[in-house]
Design a protein around this motif. Structure first.
Motif, mmCIF file in Angstrom:
data_model
loop_
_atom_site.group_PDB
_atom_site.id
_atom_site.type_symbol
_atom_site.label_atom_id
_atom_site.label_comp_id
_atom_site.label_asym_id
_atom_site.label_seq_id
_atom_site.Cartn_x
_atom_site.Cartn_y
_atom_site.Cartn_z
ATOM 1 N N GLY A 165 33.218 -84.811 99.935
ATOM 2 C CA GLY A 165 33.823 -84.552 101.192
ATOM 3 C C GLY A 165 34.350 -85.653 101.749
ATOM 4 N N ALA A 166 34.156 -86.936 101.568
ATOM 5 C CA ALA A 166 34.984 -87.982 101.805
ATOM 6 C C ALA A 166 36.158 -88.145 101.627
ATOM 7 C CB ALA A 166 33.931 -89.387 101.784
ATOM 8 N N ASP A 167 36.604 -87.767 100.312
ATOM 9 C CA ASP A 167 37.922 -87.674 99.561
ATOM 10 C C ASP A 167 38.816 -86.788 100.547
ATOM 11 O OD1 ASP A 167 37.134 -89.586 97.283
ATOM 12 O OD2 ASP A 167 36.090 -88.071 96.501
ATOM 13 N N ILE A 168 38.252 -85.612 100.643
ATOM 14 C CA ILE A 168 39.021 -84.801 101.529
ATOM 15 C C ILE A 168 39.208 -85.027 102.785
ATOM 16 C CG2 ILE A 168 39.154 -82.363 102.704
ATOM 17 C CD1 ILE A 168 37.573 -81.468 100.075
ATOM 18 N N ALA A 169 38.473 -85.683 103.340
ATOM 19 C CA ALA A 169 38.607 -86.494 104.820
ATOM 20 C C ALA A 169 39.846 -87.621 104.605
ATOM 21 C CB ALA A 169 37.282 -86.990 105.572
ATOM 22 N N GLU A 170 39.628 -88.307 103.750
ATOM 23 C CA GLU A 170 40.545 -89.348 103.511
ATOM 24 C C GLU A 170 42.001 -88.901 103.541
ATOM 25 O OE1 GLU A 170 41.520 -92.898 104.180
ATOM 26 O OE2 GLU A 170 39.649 -92.889 103.909
ATOM 27 N N ALA A 171 42.000 -87.668 102.608
ATOM 28 C CA ALA A 171 43.341 -86.989 102.296
ATOM 29 C C ALA A 171 43.910 -86.656 103.336
ATOM 30 C CB ALA A 171 43.168 -85.891 101.180
ATOM 31 N N ALA A 172 43.212 -86.012 104.369
ATOM 32 C CA ALA A 172 43.618 -85.397 105.604
ATOM 33 C C ALA A 172 43.949 -86.628 106.518
ATOM 34 C CB ALA A 172 42.300 -84.743 106.154
ATOM 35 N N ALA A 173 43.402 -87.804 106.587
ATOM 36 C CA ALA A 173 43.910 -88.943 107.245
ATOM 37 C C ALA A 173 45.137 -89.472 106.650
ATOM 38 C CB ALA A 173 42.840 -90.106 107.226
ATOM 39 N N LEU A 174 45.643 -89.345 105.535
ATOM 40 C CA LEU A 174 46.633 -89.900 104.598
ATOM 41 C C LEU A 174 47.634 -88.675 104.984
ATOM 42 C CD1 LEU A 174 45.190 -91.189 101.516
ATOM 43 C CD2 LEU A 174 46.274 -92.547 103.491
ATOM 44 N N GLY A 175 47.499 -87.509 105.435
ATOM 45 C CA GLY A 175 48.503 -86.290 105.543
ATOM 46 C C GLY A 175 48.608 -85.516 104.450
ATOM 47 N N HIS A 176 47.349 -85.372 103.853
ATOM 48 C CA HIS A 176 47.347 -84.601 102.671
ATOM 49 C C HIS A 176 46.164 -83.792 102.415
ATOM 50 C CE1 HIS A 176 50.090 -87.666 101.533
ATOM 51 N NE2 HIS A 176 50.690 -87.040 100.572
ATOM 52 N N ARG A 177 46.304 -82.677 101.775
ATOM 53 C CA ARG A 177 45.147 -81.967 101.576
ATOM 54 C C ARG A 177 44.643 -81.866 99.842
ATOM 55 N NH1 ARG A 177 47.112 -78.009 105.575
ATOM 56 N NH2 ARG A 177 45.763 -78.386 107.386
ATOM 57 N N VAL A 178 43.536 -81.707 99.527
ATOM 58 C CA VAL A 178 43.114 -81.983 98.085
ATOM 59 C C VAL A 178 42.967 -80.316 97.575
ATOM 60 C CG1 VAL A 178 41.383 -82.386 96.491
ATOM 61 C CG2 VAL A 178 41.630 -83.804 98.307
ATOM 62 N N ARG A 179 43.947 -80.135 96.475
ATOM 63 C CA ARG A 179 44.018 -78.925 95.920
ATOM 64 C C ARG A 179 43.995 -79.157 94.362
ATOM 65 N NH1 ARG A 179 43.123 -77.503 100.162
ATOM 66 N NH2 ARG A 179 44.094 -76.144 102.014
ATOM 67 N N LEU A 180 43.319 -78.000 93.632
ATOM 68 C CA LEU A 180 43.212 -78.193 92.142
ATOM 69 C C LEU A 180 44.564 -77.513 91.928
ATOM 70 C CD1 LEU A 180 41.533 -78.961 89.358
ATOM 71 C CD2 LEU A 180 40.955 -76.494 89.502
ATOM 72 N N VAL A 181 45.502 -78.300 91.263
ATOM 73 C CA VAL A 181 46.861 -77.885 90.830
ATOM 74 C C VAL A 181 47.036 -77.901 89.484
ATOM 75 C CG1 VAL A 181 49.361 -78.532 90.996
ATOM 76 C CG2 VAL A 181 47.704 -78.669 92.945
ATOM 77 N N GLY A 182 47.615 -76.642 88.644
ATOM 78 C CA GLY A 182 48.053 -76.801 87.485
ATOM 79 C C GLY A 182 49.488 -76.871 87.450
ATOM 80 N N LEU A 183 50.021 -77.845 86.478
ATOM 81 C CA LEU A 183 51.360 -78.318 86.523
ATOM 82 C C LEU A 183 51.657 -78.442 84.987
ATOM 83 C CD1 LEU A 183 52.986 -80.931 88.541
ATOM 84 C CD2 LEU A 183 53.518 -81.132 85.974
ATOM 85 N N ALA A 184 52.735 -77.676 84.793
ATOM 86 C CA ALA A 184 53.555 -77.914 83.618
ATOM 87 C C ALA A 184 54.945 -78.178 83.676
ATOM 88 C CB ALA A 184 53.220 -76.639 82.659
ATOM 89 N N GLU A 185 55.500 -79.051 82.922
ATOM 90 C CA GLU A 185 56.898 -79.583 83.071
ATOM 91 C C GLU A 185 57.397 -79.924 81.914
ATOM 92 O OE1 GLU A 185 59.031 -82.545 86.098
ATOM 93 O OE2 GLU A 185 57.043 -83.029 85.668
ATOM 94 N N ALA A 186 58.557 -79.491 81.543
ATOM 95 C CA ALA A 186 59.411 -79.614 80.546
ATOM 96 C C ALA A 186 60.332 -80.853 80.595
ATOM 97 C CB ALA A 186 60.133 -78.327 79.888
ATOM 98 N N GLY A 187 60.254 -81.691 79.574
ATOM 99 C CA GLY A 187 61.280 -82.883 79.859
ATOM 100 C C GLY A 187 61.628 -83.444 78.208
#
Length: 429
Positions: free
Chosen positions: A235-257
């Motif tokens: 919960g402290a990570d989520i509160a810290e993220a909010a203080a930094l202007g972010h939210r915590v989300r589980l993101v799946g990311l695929a990128e071709a390079g």
């Protein structure tokens, strides 16, 4: 009007029952849109005696699920059994080999055996459809495979697991910790009794490998997906993220390079001004970035009886219309064998959280490890938040290679100043 499309259903759980209810509820509309009736003619499930709240006496019951593939009066088999192997895979192979259409909601089977099944479908000239396998009722498979077919996709990413998103957004809204919210999610039916596949990112990794194959014209490569779940997020990570202007989300990311295909499921810090930051509850969302169409954003219910059944029936309508096409957007022989990109070469900002002893010299030790590994610190925060007598320290890095962050964490491994493993989360760019 053309003859009815005759369907056999394998699996009569939440989704299978939902398919029957949807076909009954919207029968006239579906018939007009498909240009012919769609009729369930045979069913199969493990428990014949279970009351599912549906009149099943009008359908032929088949005890041996695999026998559905050989039914002369069946045009399409719709599979809602689940599991990467076992009866579901046996049924898929037999159905496609017999030249019959196959519709599935089974992301695990496609992630592990998608190439083989696509090849079988092409040899048997049989449609293979799986809109329901990724993001429930959201038409993201169709959107990528057909709507964005003219585009080179740069990356595809999103919130692919409703259970994790429910837990994270609940932690965010109520200031609670992971274990407590997980227990509530299980009580409400949002999480399984054994939630491992969800909370450790495996379910999202299955879905990501399917999306990546369609987006980049590669063979499904589930084994190459790096997966990290949410069980260590506080919960402290989520509160810290909010203080930094972010939210915590589980993101799946695929990128071709130029160095290969990168695929990862991991908790991220998502900026408030990004649409994924505003996806809450059990909702799913997928972003695809095309070279001509720009950013595409798909959002909706990612699971549940109605949304998933909607995707299954939409596939049946396509088959009734004669709309097929290669399952992974191009013939299986043209799908490239992807080279896994080295995550260490990726550049970005990161959030690091340490649980440390509250004593002199700890911050200096962490800062020295960052310096020696070439990590530039943007901010270092200690707010006095304690967990079991220890203090939490958070660091946000400047943009840099992920390899440097990994080296810094390795330098700190085994340090007597740290209580438990650090948490690292990329910041979504």
């Amino acid at each position: 009007m053309a003859d009815a499309l005759r369907v056999a259903l394998a699996g009569l759980g939440t989704v299978g029952g939902g398919v029957i209810r949807l076909l009954d509820a919207n029968r006239d509309l579906i018939t007009r849109r498909a240009g012919r009736p769609i009729e369930v003619v045979a069913i199969s499930a493990r428990d014949r005696t279970r009351d599912r709240g549906i009149d099943l006496s009008r359908f032929a019951w088949v005890d041996d699920t695999s026998a559905l593939a050989a039914q002369d009066d069946v045009d399409v088999v719709a599979e809602m059994i689940g599991g990467s192997d076992g009866p579901a895979l046996t049924l898929a192979r037999a159905t496609l080999a017999a030249g019959r259409g196959f519709v599935t909601a089974n992301k695990a089977m496609l992630a592990h055996h998608g190439l083989e099944l696509a090849e079988l479908a092409e040899r048997g000239n049989a449609p293979l459809k799986f809109e329901a396998a990724v993001a429930g009722g959201i038409p993201v498979i169709k959107g990528l495979r057909e709507g964005a077919a003219a585009n080179a996709i740069g990356r595809v990413y999103g919130i692919l697991n409703g259970t994790c998103n429910f837990i994270l957004s609940k932690m965010e809204a109520e200031g609670r910790d992971f274990a407590e919210v997980l227990a509530e999610a299980q009580a409400l039916g949002y999480a399984e009794a054994d939630p491992t596949f969800d909370i450790d990112g495996i379910d999202a990794a299955h879905k990501l490998s399917i999306l990546a194959s369609i987006a980049f014209g590669t063979r499904p490569a589930f084994a190459a997906v790096q997966a990290q779940g949410i069980r260590h997020v506080l919960g402290a990570d989520i509160a810290e993220a909010a203080a930094l202007g972010h939210r915590v989300r589980l993101v799946g990311l695929a990128e071709a390079g130029p160095h290969g295909l990168f695929q990862r499921v991991h908790p991220h810090l998502v900026p408030f001004d990004h649409p994924l930051a505003h996806v809450t509850g059990s909702t799913n969302a997928v972003v695809a970035e095309g070279d001509h169409v720009g950013r595409l954003f798909f959002q909706g219910a990612g699971a549940g009886e109605g949304p998933t059944a909607s995707a299954v029936v939409a596939d049946l309508i396509d088959i009734a219309r004669g709309v097929a096409g290669p399952p992974f957007a191009m013939p299986a022989a043209l799908l490239a064998a992807p080279t896994a990109a080295d995550s260490g070469e990726r550049r970005g900002r990161a959030y690091l959280r340490f649980t440390v002893e509250d004593r002199v010299g700890v911050l200096a030790e962490i800062a020295a490890a960052m310096r020696d590994a070439g990590v530039s610190i943007e901010s270092l925060i200690q707010r006095g938040v304690t967990v079991e007598g220890h203090v939490l320290v958070a660091i946000v890095t400047h943009e840099g290679p992920e390899r440097c962050v990994a080296q810094a964490l390795e330098r700190l491994r085994g340090s007597q100043s740290l209580a438990g493993q650090p948490l690292w989360m990329p910041i979504l760019g």
